[in-house]
Motif scaffolding. Structure first.
Motif, PDB file in Angstrom:
ATOM      1  N   HIS A   1       0.809  -1.213   0.000  1.00  0.00           N
ATOM      2  CA  HIS A   1       0.000   0.000   0.000  1.00  0.00           C
ATOM      3  C   HIS A   1       0.846   1.269   0.000  1.00  0.00           C
ATOM      4  CE1 HIS A   1      -3.349  -2.655   1.191  1.00  0.00           C
ATOM      5  NE2 HIS A   1      -4.132  -1.678   0.783  1.00  0.00           N
ATOM      6  N   LEU A   2       2.051   1.223   0.533  1.00  0.00           N
ATOM      7  CA  LEU A   2       2.812   2.449   0.761  1.00  0.00           C
ATOM      8  C   LEU A   2       3.147   3.159  -0.536  1.00  0.00           C
ATOM      9  CD1 LEU A   2       5.213   1.343   3.646  1.00  0.00           C
ATOM     10  CD2 LEU A   2       3.076   2.654   3.777  1.00  0.00           C
ATOM     11  N   GLY A   3       3.541   2.415  -1.570  1.00  0.00           N
ATOM     12  CA  GLY A   3       3.897   3.043  -2.835  1.00  0.00           C
ATOM     13  C   GLY A   3       2.723   3.768  -3.487  1.00  0.00           C
ATOM     14  N   PRO A   4       1.579   3.080  -3.726  1.00  0.00           N
ATOM     15  CA  PRO A   4       0.425   3.798  -4.282  1.00  0.00           C
ATOM     16  C   PRO A   4      -0.078   4.935  -3.403  1.00  0.00           C
ATOM     17  CG  PRO A   4       0.146   1.426  -4.520  1.00  0.00           C
ATOM     18  CD  PRO A   4       1.341   1.625  -3.656  1.00  0.00           C
ATOM     19  N   LEU A   5      -0.011   4.753  -2.084  1.00  0.00           N
ATOM     20  CA  LEU A   5      -0.479   5.812  -1.188  1.00  0.00           C
ATOM     21  C   LEU A   5       0.398   7.054  -1.307  1.00  0.00           C
ATOM     22  CD1 LEU A   5      -2.363   6.752   1.095  1.00  0.00           C
ATOM     23  CD2 LEU A   5      -0.739   5.735   2.724  1.00  0.00           C
ATOM     24  N   PHE A   6       1.703   6.859  -1.305  1.00  0.00           N
ATOM     25  CA  PHE A   6       2.608   8.010  -1.411  1.00  0.00           C
ATOM     26  C   PHE A   6       2.463   8.700  -2.769  1.00  0.00           C
ATOM     27  CE2 PHE A   6       6.760   9.807  -2.573  1.00  0.00           C
ATOM     28  CZ  PHE A   6       6.930  10.707  -1.531  1.00  0.00           C
ATOM     29  N   PHE A   7       2.334   7.908  -3.825  1.00  0.00           N
ATOM     30  CA  PHE A   7       2.194   8.498  -5.154  1.00  0.00           C
ATOM     31  C   PHE A   7       0.890   9.295  -5.274  1.00  0.00           C
ATOM     32  CE2 PHE A   7       0.420   8.149  -9.459  1.00  0.00           C
ATOM     33  CZ  PHE A   7       1.409   8.795 -10.183  1.00  0.00           C
ATOM     34  N   THR A   8      -0.217   8.700  -4.824  1.00  0.00           N
ATOM     35  CA  THR A   8      -1.504   9.385  -4.927  1.00  0.00           C
ATOM     36  C   THR A   8      -1.528  10.633  -4.059  1.00  0.00           C
ATOM     37  OG1 THR A   8      -2.528   7.210  -5.245  1.00  0.00           O
ATOM     38  CG2 THR A   8      -3.988   9.066  -4.774  1.00  0.00           C
ATOM     39  N   PHE A   9      -0.988  10.519  -2.853  1.00  0.00           N
ATOM     40  CA  PHE A   9      -0.964  11.677  -1.954  1.00  0.00           C
ATOM     41  C   PHE A   9      -0.114  12.810  -2.534  1.00  0.00           C
ATOM     42  CE2 PHE A   9       1.330  13.816   1.555  1.00  0.00           C
ATOM     43  CZ  PHE A   9       0.257  14.492   2.118  1.00  0.00           C
ATOM     44  N   SER A  10       1.039  12.479  -3.095  1.00  0.00           N
ATOM     45  CA  SER A  10       1.902  13.509  -3.688  1.00  0.00           C
ATOM     46  C   SER A  10       1.233  14.152  -4.895  1.00  0.00           C
ATOM     47  CB  SER A  10       3.242  12.896  -4.094  1.00  0.00           C
ATOM     48  OG  SER A  10       3.884  12.303  -2.986  1.00  0.00           O
ATOM     49  N   LEU A  11       0.582  13.343  -5.733  1.00  0.00           N
ATOM     50  CA  LEU A  11      -0.060  13.883  -6.927  1.00  0.00           C
ATOM     51  C   LEU A  11      -1.224  14.808  -6.565  1.00  0.00           C
ATOM     52  CD1 LEU A  11      -0.338  13.875 -10.019  1.00  0.00           C
ATOM     53  CD2 LEU A  11      -1.833  11.881  -9.796  1.00  0.00           C
ATOM     54  N   LEU A  12      -2.104  14.358  -5.666  1.00  0.00           N
ATOM     55  CA  LEU A  12      -3.243  15.186  -5.286  1.00  0.00           C
ATOM     56  C   LEU A  12      -2.809  16.454  -4.571  1.00  0.00           C
ATOM     57  CD1 LEU A  12      -5.749  12.455  -4.008  1.00  0.00           C
ATOM     58  CD2 LEU A  12      -5.814  13.684  -6.177  1.00  0.00           C
ATOM     59  N   THR A  13      -1.830  16.328  -3.677  1.00  0.00           N
ATOM     60  CA  THR A  13      -1.351  17.505  -2.948  1.00  0.00           C
ATOM     61  C   THR A  13      -0.711  18.509  -3.893  1.00  0.00           C
ATOM     62  OG1 THR A  13      -0.973  16.125  -0.988  1.00  0.00           O
ATOM     63  CG2 THR A  13       0.096  18.275  -1.041  1.00  0.00           C
TER      64      THR A  13
ATOM     65  N   ALA B   1      -6.370  10.224  -0.651  1.00  0.00           N
ATOM     66  CA  ALA B   1      -5.377   9.328  -1.254  1.00  0.00           C
ATOM     67  C   ALA B   1      -5.544   7.875  -0.822  1.00  0.00           C
ATOM     68  CB  ALA B   1      -3.965   9.812  -0.905  1.00  0.00           C
ATOM     69  N   VAL B   2      -6.279   7.637   0.270  1.00  0.00           N
ATOM     70  CA  VAL B   2      -6.412   6.273   0.789  1.00  0.00           C
ATOM     71  C   VAL B   2      -7.220   5.407  -0.162  1.00  0.00           C
ATOM     72  CG1 VAL B   2      -7.329   4.891   2.679  1.00  0.00           C
ATOM     73  CG2 VAL B   2      -6.125   7.028   3.166  1.00  0.00           C
ATOM     74  N   LEU B   3      -8.348   5.916  -0.658  1.00  0.00           N
ATOM     75  CA  LEU B   3      -9.231   5.094  -1.494  1.00  0.00           C
ATOM     76  C   LEU B   3      -8.554   4.631  -2.782  1.00  0.00           C
ATOM     77  CD1 LEU B   3     -11.954   3.819  -2.026  1.00  0.00           C
ATOM     78  CD2 LEU B   3     -12.765   6.024  -2.904  1.00  0.00           C
ATOM     79  N   PRO B   4      -7.969   5.500  -3.602  1.00  0.00           N
ATOM     80  CA  PRO B   4      -7.307   4.985  -4.810  1.00  0.00           C
ATOM     81  C   PRO B   4      -6.134   4.071  -4.498  1.00  0.00           C
ATOM     82  CG  PRO B   4      -6.938   7.345  -4.558  1.00  0.00           C
ATOM     83  CD  PRO B   4      -7.970   6.972  -3.565  1.00  0.00           C
TER      84      PRO B   4
END
Length: 465
Positions: free
Chosen positions: A12-24, A68-71
């Motif tokens: 989960h950590l990789g997709p979470l970090f990527f999605t969080f960085s992109l949305l932020t 970012a959690v859901l995606p």
């Protein structure tokens, strides 16, 4: 922690970090673009502009972290199911519901981190940003200079004054033309400077106005040390400093905090205080209404039940009755104002809890959907995430509006969307054991058929006679 739990969390950590960085990043760029109009063209120091932009980041993080959690959960479990890893785990005796434990543990950790951030960091950042925005709005562009008039500039502590005039002023480049400066800052010296053109900016401490003048000359007269003396100086370039000018940038340090600038404890105290005031006002309103009714019926106020006032008292009761009516109307207005304030604080109090709990709710929804439809790919992740988050945000905004209009209590206005998603996520989680988590026939067509069948179960067709 077992090897399987560590593997699920690490996935989960990789997709979470990527999605969080992109949305932020996207939302922060949008916030910066919206605030550039308030910051540009005012000659503000770089430090102030940088601080104003950085203080907008906590509000962005408070929104993007739960989003970012859901995606991330959708992508992780759809990828595990597409690669038949969940099938292999099931063949090894690991039930799909067992995968809920590490994922929900991650959701609980993110919920705690989000709540701490929203309760400690976000209110202070909003408070500092509000005070900074007030100070920036008080800072006028281009030092409040006007063209073709004599501008009086007074220094701090009575220093000056300076009299400055310019034929033309460009606010964007801070350039001037045909500049004339009369310097009266020193009691023993009078100096007048003429220049064809110049530029201006503030120093790093934002206390002195620095003028860089070109192609000019100055006249200086000493009135005390050398009476009658006169000096003329020509220059090609000269830096002229107006020290301690009045237009000093000072950040506000206001103590007043709005609902978005309060931590949870302060919100609860403010809501409780206004709720207590509402109770006291309601009691006063009931007493006032009873008094008005007694006077209208001609009863003696405070007299034993059944005591009737005289006709003379009844004839003179219009004035007091009217006064009681005005007082009741004023109490009603005060009651409505306090109720709106209490609802506003209550909405913000529950909103902090709801946004934090969204991390666990999105885990509850994302895992079953990711396992059930692995062939949807990244497009399914984007569409489902946008749909669920959009509905969730619409429910929160609508609930906040209803609470402001007193159509619903703050609790139900804020928690209704979460309760609905929890019910949907619970139903999906109960069916996860019946799914084979295979990558075959689990694409968009399967998603459409599943949604249509669920809708048919909710709205059954009438049987024909």
């Amino acid at each position: 922690m077992s090897i399987l739990s560590r593997y699920i969390i690490r996935s989960h950590l990789g997709p979470l970090f990527f999605t969080f960085s992109l949305l932020t990043g996207l939302m922060f760029v949008n916030a910066v673009a919206q605030r550039l109009d308030d910051l540009a063209g005012k000659g503000l120091p770089k430090e102030i502009i940088f601080e104003a932009l950085i203080l907008t980041l906590p509000h962005t993080i408070a929104l993007t972290l739960p989003m970012a959690v859901l995606p991330a959960v959708l992508y992780t479990f759809s990828d595990l199911a597409a690669n038949s890893e969940i099938v292999a785990m099931s063949g090894g005796g690991v039930r799909p519901r067992r995968l809920f434990l590490p994922t929900m543990f991650m959701g609980i950790v993110l919920t705690g981190a989000t709540f701490f951030f929203n309760d400690r960091v976000l209110p202070e950042a909003n408070h500092r940003l509000k005070n900074l925005q007030i100070a920036i709005r008080q800072k006028s562009p281009t030092f409040q200079l006007s063209e073709s008039v004599v501008n009086v500039i007074r220094g701090e502590g009575g220093l000056g004054p300076y009299y400055l005039s310019a034929a033309a002023i460009d606010p964007e480049s801070s350039s001037l033309s045909e500049v004339v400066i009369h310097d009266l800052s020193r009691a023993a010296t009078r100096r007048t400077t003429y220049a064809d053109r110049g530029t201006m900016h503030m120093n790093g401490a934002f206390t002195d106005l620095q003028l860089r003048l070109y192609d000019g000359h100055s006249y200086e007269v000493r009135t005390l040390a050398e009476p009658g003396s006169f000096r003329r100086t020509s220059f090609d370039e000269q830096v002229y400093v107006l020290r301690g000018v009045a237009d000093i940038f000072e950040a506000e340090d206001g103590s007043y905090r709005s609902d978005r600038e309060m931590p949870v404890r302060m919100l609860w105290d403010s809501m409780s205080y206004r709720t207590a005031k509402l109770d006291s006002l309601a009691e006063a309103s009931r007493a006032g209404t009873l008094t008005a009714v007694q006077r209208a019926l001609g009863e003696e106020v405070g007299a034993p039940e059944g005591g009737i006032r005289s006709p003379a008292h009844i004839a003179g009761a219009d004035g007091p009755t009217r006064r009681v009516s005005f007082e009741a109307h004023a109490r009603q207005n005060r009651y409505d104002s306090l109720r709106r304030q209490a609802n506003r604080y209550g909405v913000e109090f529950h909103k902090k809890l709801v946004i934090a709990s969204a991390c666990m709710i999105f885990v509850l929804i994302g895992m079953p959907l990711g396992v059930r439809f692995p062939r949807g790919g990244i497009s399914m992740v984007i569409v489902v995430s946008a749909l669920v988050i959009g509905i969730y945000q619409y429910g929160l905004s609508t609930g906040e509006d209803w609470a402001d209009r007193n159509r619903a209590t703050p609790f139900w206005a804020m928690w209704s969307p979460s309760i609905g998603l929890i019910v949907i996520g619970g139903l999906l989680a109960t069916r996860i054991g019946r799914w084979t988590a295979s990558s075959r026939d689990s694409g968009w067509r399967e998603l459409w058929l599943e949604g249509r069948s669920a809708l048919a179960r909710l709205v059954p067709r009438r049987r024909r006679r």
